[in-house]
Design an enzyme around this catalytic site. Structure first.
Site, PDB file in Angstrom:
ATOM      1  N   ALA A 258    -164.523  85.863 -58.250  1.00  0.00           N
ATOM      2  CA  ALA A 258    -165.171  84.991 -58.695  1.00  0.00           C
ATOM      3  C   ALA A 258    -166.795  84.670 -57.438  1.00  0.00           C
ATOM      4  O   ALA A 258    -167.396  84.848 -58.364  1.00  0.00           O
ATOM      5  CB  ALA A 258    -165.320  83.204 -59.439  1.00  0.00           C
TER       6      ALA A 258
ATOM      7  N   HIS B 200    -157.966  67.524 -33.557  1.00  0.00           N
ATOM      8  CA  HIS B 200    -156.760  67.183 -33.514  1.00  0.00           C
ATOM      9  C   HIS B 200    -156.919  65.760 -33.829  1.00  0.00           C
ATOM     10  O   HIS B 200    -157.147  64.346 -33.646  1.00  0.00           O
ATOM     11  CB  HIS B 200    -156.984  67.150 -32.021  1.00  0.00           C
TER      12      HIS B 200
END
Ligand code: FAD
Ligand code: AMP
Length: 480
Positions: free
Chosen positions: A328, A452
């Protein structure tokens, strides 16, 4: 209003509707012809394969079935008690249909707000950029345009050994409409669509067998990644038979008897339903008049150059109906490029940076070259991998399987390939696409600060590993 347009687009899938909106935004008088009708035949439905019977409904079912599977099998070990989890297939399908309706209706709204004229009917390209439209009553009308964009998409391939048989042998469209979970489900073809649909119904409780004629699993995917994915799919219970060529299928006593041949000889399989997912073909039925000037290649794709120009002046073609991956976002990129070219701009699609995704669990996603391709091309490269098993966030999410793999040019360090099998691969791959679009080196990614704890830290570590500098695994630098 006159029936002469600057641009007429035939087809309102992600190639066509995006091209039409972009053309209108650029000040071009634009119409879009679409033949898809509602089930009562009265109104037009926009969005094409992707929104109606492709990307969106399949992802709705994948999301729901994934949640069901997690709740059924993975909650308890995390301390969540959810007893007697059940699936209500009718409700699941209603939710899927609701999402489709909302999105297709949204395109109608976008056409209105951008001033795109929507024409309901079947379009046929005549000579000199005339488009004949036949409506549902069989009445025809001819429109003219300075430019025509063909975006008629694709249809499932049917194979003689497994003819469509209502309720038993179905294509991908039928597989999105089951009203109950089949006890035993057969799938012909271990491509993207076969694996995604197999995953949906396996998660909901079907015993799934996938028959694949080729010996290599996902040959277009980097084979280290493909092998890891195959191992995990099999561990989940998907019975994937490689080298299994289907030779026949017939319905007897409410069961589908499938015959296939593998390395051991002739085999039989009995299933309640069979999905044929052997690929898609470009859709050009009754599209081109003999004198339209547009030609097709030997496989039936409309012949276009790098800028999606056909051989007829002022006629363009985009999406699944032309060469390249049937995706797409590739169709939409081409649609935008063509609209901008018609408006006098000079954009180009970077075909080297189109991401591919398989929305299984784990997901598989990649952009750029595989190791196998680079070997064939004789390119010198280096590789860095990082397993999600060493990623804290993946562990916390109970999805610590798979890896990120980055391939870089041996000399220049430029990223050539970016491959993932693992959680959220479809989202993580965008980092590789951006890096490659910007011509980044593995070192550029290695020097970037990643939050993190995130799954994306595996990208950072894989980039570090390319040059032997990963922190959270032992470095085994692999050179060709
Ligand atoms: P289409 O979306 O096929 O649209 C073409 C439109 O043209 C249709 O609406 C059709 O009715 C109309 N049309 C055709 N001929 C005529 C005519 N003569 N006159 C008028 N109208 C006409 N791709 C992804 O990127 N991600 C995915 O997750 C993904 N999942 C998929 C899952 C499934 C089950 C399937 C089947 C496909 C999936 N795809 C996915 C592929 C994606 O759907 C196609 O690549 C995309 O729809 C192609 O867009 P298109 O505009 O070229 O064609
Ligand atoms: P894709 O083109 O990615 O959708 O994948 C379709 C898959 O179907 C390919 O891998 C083909 O090898 C496979 N296929 C095609 N015909 C058969 C067949 N008769 N039996 C088993 N697999 C098939």
């Amino acid at each position: 209003m006159s029936d002469k347009y600057d641009v007429i687009v035939i087809g309102a899938g992600p190639g066509g509707y995006v091209a039409a909106i972009k053309a209108a935004q650029l000040g071009l008088k634009t119409a879009c012809v679409e033949s898809w009708s509602s089930s009562d035949g009265k109104s037009q439905v926009l969005g094409g394969t992707c929104l109606n019977v492709g990307c969106i409904p399949s992802k709705a079912l994948l999301e729901i079935s994934h949640k069901f599977e997690e709740a059924s099998h993975d909650y308890e070990m995390q301390g969540i008690i959810a007893k007697d989890v059940k699936i209500d297939v009718t409700k699941m399908m209603e939710r899927k249909s609701g999402i489709v309706k909302q999105l297709t209706g949204g395109i109608a709204g976008l056409f209105k707000s951008n001033g795109v004229t929507s024409i309901h009917g079947h379009g046929k390209l005549l000579a000199n950029r005339q488009v004949e439209v036949t409506d549902s009553d069989g009445k025809t009308k001819i429109y003219e345009a300075e430019n025509v964009i063909i975006a008629t998409g694709s249809k499932p391939i049917e194979i003689p050994p497994a003819p469509m048989t209502e309720g038993y042998i179905v294509d991908s469209e039928g597989a999105l409409e089951f009203d109950e979970v089949p006890k035993r489900l057969g799938i012909i073809g271990a491509g993207v669509i076969g694996l995604e649909l197999g995953s949906v119904w396996a998660r909901l409780g079907s015993e799934v067998t996938v028959l694949e004629a080729q010996d290599t699993f996902l040959p277009a995917v980097d084979q280290q990644v493909a092998k890891d994915a195959l191992k995990q799919f099999r561990k989940q219970g998907l019975n994937i038979v490689m080298g299994g060529r289907v030779t026949g299928a017939e319905v007897k006593r409410k069961l589908v008897n499938v015959s296939y041949e593998d390395s051991k000889g002739k085999q039989e399989l009995k299933v309640d339903k069979l999905i044929v997912a052997v690929g898609r073909r470009p859709y050009t039925d009754n599209l081109l008049a003999a004198d339209s000037g547009v030609s097709m290649d030997e496989r039936g794709f409309i012949f276009v150059d790098e800028q999606c120009k056909t051989e007829a002046p002022g006629v363009w073609a985009v999406g699944d109906v032309v060469r390249g991956p049937m995706l797409a976002h590739k169709a939409s990129e081409e649609g935008v490029m063509v609209a901008e070219r018609i408006a006098g701009q000079k954009p180009q699609v970077n075909y080297d940076c189109i991401p591919n995704v398989i929305y299984t669990s784990p997901e598989v996603a990649w952009v750029g070259k595989t190791e196998e391709e680079l070997k064939t091309e004789g390119e010198a490269y280096k590789v860095g991998t990082f397993p999600f098993a060493a990623n804290g966030r993946a562990m916390a999410a109970n999805s610590a399987s798979g890896m990120v793999k980055i391939i870089a040019d041996e000399k220049t360090d430029r990223i050539l390939g970016f491959h993932i099998v693992g959680p959220q691969a479809s989202e993580i791959v965008a980092q590789g696409v951006i890096a490659m679009e910007f011509g980044s080196s593995a070192e550029d990614l290695a020097l970037t600060c990643f939050a993190h704890p995130t799954l994306s830290e595996s990208v950072h570590e894989a980039a570090l590993a390319v040059n032997g500098g990963a922190i959270h695994i032992a470095n085994r630098r692999k050179k060709k």
